[in-house]
Design a protein around this motif. Structure first.
Motif, PDB file in Angstrom:
ATOM      1  N   LEU A  25       0.777  -1.113  -0.086  1.00  0.00           N
ATOM      2  CA  LEU A  25       0.061   0.019   0.076  1.00  0.00           C
ATOM      3  C   LEU A  25       0.865   1.374   0.135  1.00  0.00           C
ATOM      4  CD1 LEU A  25      -2.866  -1.021   2.541  1.00  0.00           C
ATOM      5  CD2 LEU A  25      -2.720  -1.350  -0.086  1.00  0.00           C
ATOM      6  N   LYS A  26       2.142   1.172   0.370  1.00  0.00           N
ATOM      7  CA  LYS A  26       2.998   2.333   0.279  1.00  0.00           C
ATOM      8  C   LYS A  26       3.794   2.629  -1.057  1.00  0.00           C
ATOM      9  CE  LYS A  26       3.880   2.289   5.233  1.00  0.00           C
ATOM     10  NZ  LYS A  26       4.441   1.445   6.313  1.00  0.00           N
ATOM     11  N   HIS A  27       3.601   1.490  -1.965  1.00  0.00           N
ATOM     12  CA  HIS A  27       4.385   1.558  -3.356  1.00  0.00           C
ATOM     13  C   HIS A  27       3.839   2.727  -4.074  1.00  0.00           C
ATOM     14  CE1 HIS A  27       5.799   0.410  -7.033  1.00  0.00           C
ATOM     15  NE2 HIS A  27       6.526  -0.317  -6.621  1.00  0.00           N
ATOM     16  N   PHE A  30       0.705   2.233  -6.492  1.00  0.00           N
ATOM     17  CA  PHE A  30      -0.721   2.146  -5.419  1.00  0.00           C
ATOM     18  C   PHE A  30      -0.831   3.577  -5.132  1.00  0.00           C
ATOM     19  CE2 PHE A  30      -3.130   2.263  -1.520  1.00  0.00           C
ATOM     20  CZ  PHE A  30      -4.118   1.653  -2.070  1.00  0.00           C
ATOM     21  N   ILE A  31      -0.055   4.423  -4.600  1.00  0.00           N
ATOM     22  CA  ILE A  31      -0.386   5.796  -4.073  1.00  0.00           C
ATOM     23  C   ILE A  31      -0.922   6.587  -5.451  1.00  0.00           C
ATOM     24  CG2 ILE A  31       0.453   7.812  -3.276  1.00  0.00           C
ATOM     25  CD1 ILE A  31       2.348   6.026  -1.625  1.00  0.00           C
ATOM     26  N   THR A  32      -0.299   6.406  -6.549  1.00  0.00           N
ATOM     27  CA  THR A  32      -0.745   7.285  -7.723  1.00  0.00           C
ATOM     28  C   THR A  32      -2.397   6.772  -8.144  1.00  0.00           C
ATOM     29  OG1 THR A  32       1.345   7.173  -8.420  1.00  0.00           O
ATOM     30  CG2 THR A  32      -0.143   8.056  -9.895  1.00  0.00           C
ATOM     31  N   ALA A  33      -2.507   5.373  -7.976  1.00  0.00           N
ATOM     32  CA  ALA A  33      -3.625   4.910  -8.567  1.00  0.00           C
ATOM     33  C   ALA A  33      -4.741   5.447  -7.380  1.00  0.00           C
ATOM     34  CB  ALA A  33      -3.734   3.463  -8.440  1.00  0.00           C
ATOM     35  N   MET A  34      -4.449   5.274  -6.110  1.00  0.00           N
ATOM     36  CA  MET A  34      -5.467   5.827  -5.034  1.00  0.00           C
ATOM     37  C   MET A  34      -5.793   7.211  -5.280  1.00  0.00           C
ATOM     38  SD  MET A  34      -7.339   5.426  -2.633  1.00  0.00           S
ATOM     39  CE  MET A  34      -7.182   3.575  -2.093  1.00  0.00           C
ATOM     40  N   ILE A 101      -8.504   3.786   1.481  1.00  0.00           N
ATOM     41  CA  ILE A 101      -7.540   2.833   1.629  1.00  0.00           C
ATOM     42  C   ILE A 101      -7.704   1.902   2.422  1.00  0.00           C
ATOM     43  CG2 ILE A 101      -5.061   2.808   2.458  1.00  0.00           C
ATOM     44  CD1 ILE A 101      -4.411   5.789   1.632  1.00  0.00           C
ATOM     45  N   GLU A 102      -8.032   2.061   3.611  1.00  0.00           N
ATOM     46  CA  GLU A 102      -8.691   0.968   4.432  1.00  0.00           C
ATOM     47  C   GLU A 102      -9.609  -0.067   3.871  1.00  0.00           C
ATOM     48  OE1 GLU A 102      -7.800   0.088   7.637  1.00  0.00           O
ATOM     49  OE2 GLU A 102      -6.503   1.745   7.909  1.00  0.00           O
ATOM     50  N   PHE A 103     -10.433   0.621   3.108  1.00  0.00           N
ATOM     51  CA  PHE A 103     -11.517  -0.182   2.498  1.00  0.00           C
ATOM     52  C   PHE A 103     -10.708  -1.291   1.446  1.00  0.00           C
ATOM     53  CE2 PHE A 103     -14.898  -0.908  -0.885  1.00  0.00           C
ATOM     54  CZ  PHE A 103     -15.565  -1.764  -0.081  1.00  0.00           C
ATOM     55  N   ILE A 104     -10.037  -0.797   0.656  1.00  0.00           N
ATOM     56  CA  ILE A 104      -8.928  -1.531  -0.460  1.00  0.00           C
ATOM     57  C   ILE A 104      -8.300  -2.756   0.505  1.00  0.00           C
ATOM     58  CG2 ILE A 104      -7.520  -1.544  -2.053  1.00  0.00           C
ATOM     59  CD1 ILE A 104      -9.467   0.074  -3.587  1.00  0.00           C
TER      60      ILE A 104
END
Ligand SMILES: [Fe+2]
Ligand SMILES: [Fe+2]
Length: 445
Positions: A25-27, A30-34, A101-104
């Protein structure tokens, strides 16, 4: 709100979820997609109080809109949600990014880890602006009990579709969609390891249009499993999976009239078929930076035999790469297994005999021994008849006694697992063809 606005959101949501499966999740990926997903959702929620997404049967829907085409592409994710007891997701305004984020992160939970309704987990994680629920009967939902077998089939289907897309894109634009490739590799490792037979059997029986790519996927899954059992590193297993997926890519350039010709090929036609090895390597070499050089090597060598015979012929002696030796065993094994039909029955015991006859000539002898130690003569999930007439399903392989696996009787009262290696008189008499007499036991796989 426009349907395509919601569809865009759903696409972004699925991509972000996939990213979370592959990366941490810190990658940054992932951050960009989020970030993109959150911005998109915030925009939607600014226009209305809430966004409700439901699952009707196998389709994603919102309001009056049902996203048929898109749902087909994410069938595995839809199944996962249903299995978590999530048929309706409500996103409400003022939703915080951390909640999303928590939901994913919660969606990454495997079904076996859940022992309470999904909504309770969300509350525990402090997610208050996303609610999940089951659809009520009045909302027109057919109550479907999703069976394990169906879940596996839909994963298989999704993988086959993904591989088909990879090949289409490669042919059209000459590029390899490496993200999609990673999804497939991840799914192979997660869902298919050691369960190869179920897919072959069920894909065939359910009559999906899988024939074109299922061979590639089966060889890929088998190769990954083989490499995994040989103790290869995760990366090497994945490389082998990719090599399995691409080993016959050269065949896409040979006309179907030749490939599907029921009669014997003439020498010209046979030469064309043989050329798929060289064509495949030529296609894959330019992509070696993305997928390593292993797939190109395997495409070139998978019809070259252990004793140097086979094709392409080379003017000098060279040993095949270990990956090619592995894929060539898996390739023939799958081709023989899949050729099993009502008319031409290739039961596992016959495949074993056939392949062992070419031990040391066509196949690397020790590798072939290990392959059958891993797969057993009757692989996991084979439906067999015992010599006392009871019908059983092979549940575990005894690696040291490949003719005597552990089986579960399914034709009479349940009596737990029977270890045939510990029984003196009880043994497997024959395999039941799942297109015929074994069909009624498929549900028990
Ligand atoms: Fe081939
Ligand atoms: Fe093949």
């Amino acid at each position: 709100m426009e349907a395509n606005q919601v569809e865009t959101f759903l696409k972004l949501f699925m991509v972000t979820w996939q990213m979370a499966r592959i990366y941490e999740l810190k990658h940054p990926k992932f951050i960009t997609a989020m970030d993109t997903l959150y911005d998109n959702l915030t925009l939607i929620l600014e226009q209305r109080q809430e966004l409700v997404v439901g699952i009707f049967g196998d389709e994603l829907a919102s309001g009056e809109d049902i996203f048929f085409e898109f749902s087909k592409k994410v069938i595995a994710s839809i199944d996962h949600l249903k299995n978590m007891g999530i048929e309706k997701i409500t996103f409400t305004c003022d939703l915080q990014k951390q909640e999303l984020i928590e939901f994913i992160a919660f969606l990454l939970t495997s079904n076996d880890e859940l022992d309470r309704p999904a909504q309770e987990y969300l509350t525990l994680r402090g997610i208050t602006r996303i609610n999940v629920d089951k659809l009520k009967a009045s909302e027109g939902h057919r109550k479907i009990k999703v069976k394990d077998v169906d879940i596996k089939i839909s994963h298989y289907r999704a993988c086959v579709e993904n591989s088909a897309n990879i090949f289409e894109e490669l042919l059209e634009s000459g590029a390899i969609d490496s993200l999609r490739l990673q999804f497939i590799s991840r799914d192979i490792v997660k869902y298919f390891i050691g369960d190869h037979r179920i897919f072959i059997e069920l894909a065939k029986i359910k009559g999906h249009d899988l024939a074109t790519f299922s061979h590639l996927l089966n060889v890929s899954a088998l190769s990954v499993y083989f490499a995994y059992k040989l103790g290869f590193s995760r990366q090497d297993c994945l490389d082998l999976g990719t090599a399995g997926l691409f080993h016959d890519i050269g065949k896409l350039f040979i006309t179907k009239t030749i490939l599907q010709k029921p009669n014997r090929l003439n020498s010209d036609e046979f030469l064309k078929v043989k050329s798929h090895a060289v064509i495949g390597a030529e296609i894959l070499i330019p992509h070696r930076k993305v997928i390593t050089e292993v797939p190109a090597l395997v495409a070139f060598e998978h019809h070259r035999n252990f004793d140097g015979s086979g094709y392409p012929k080379l003017p000098f002696v060279v040993k095949s790469h270990l990956a090619s030796l592995i894929v060539s065993i898996c390739d023939v094994y799958d081709a023989l297994t899949s050729r099993r039909t009502y008319k031409a029955d290739y039961p596992p015991e016959a495949i074993y005999k056939l392949m062992m006859r070419q031990r040391g000539t066509r196949y690397h002898p020790e590798l072939l021994d290990i392959f059958f130690k891993i797969m057993g003569v009757w692989p996991k999930s084979s439906i067999v008849k015992l010599n006392d007439s009871r019908i059983a399903i092979v549940r575990e392989i005894n690696e040291d006694e490949i003719f005597s696996p552990k089986v579960e009787v399914v034709s009479s009262e349940p009596c737990g697992l029977i270890d045939l290696s510990k029984e003196t008189d009880l043994k497997i008499e024959k395999t039941l063809n799942t297109l015929f007499e074994g069909q009624e036991y498929l549900e028990r796989l």
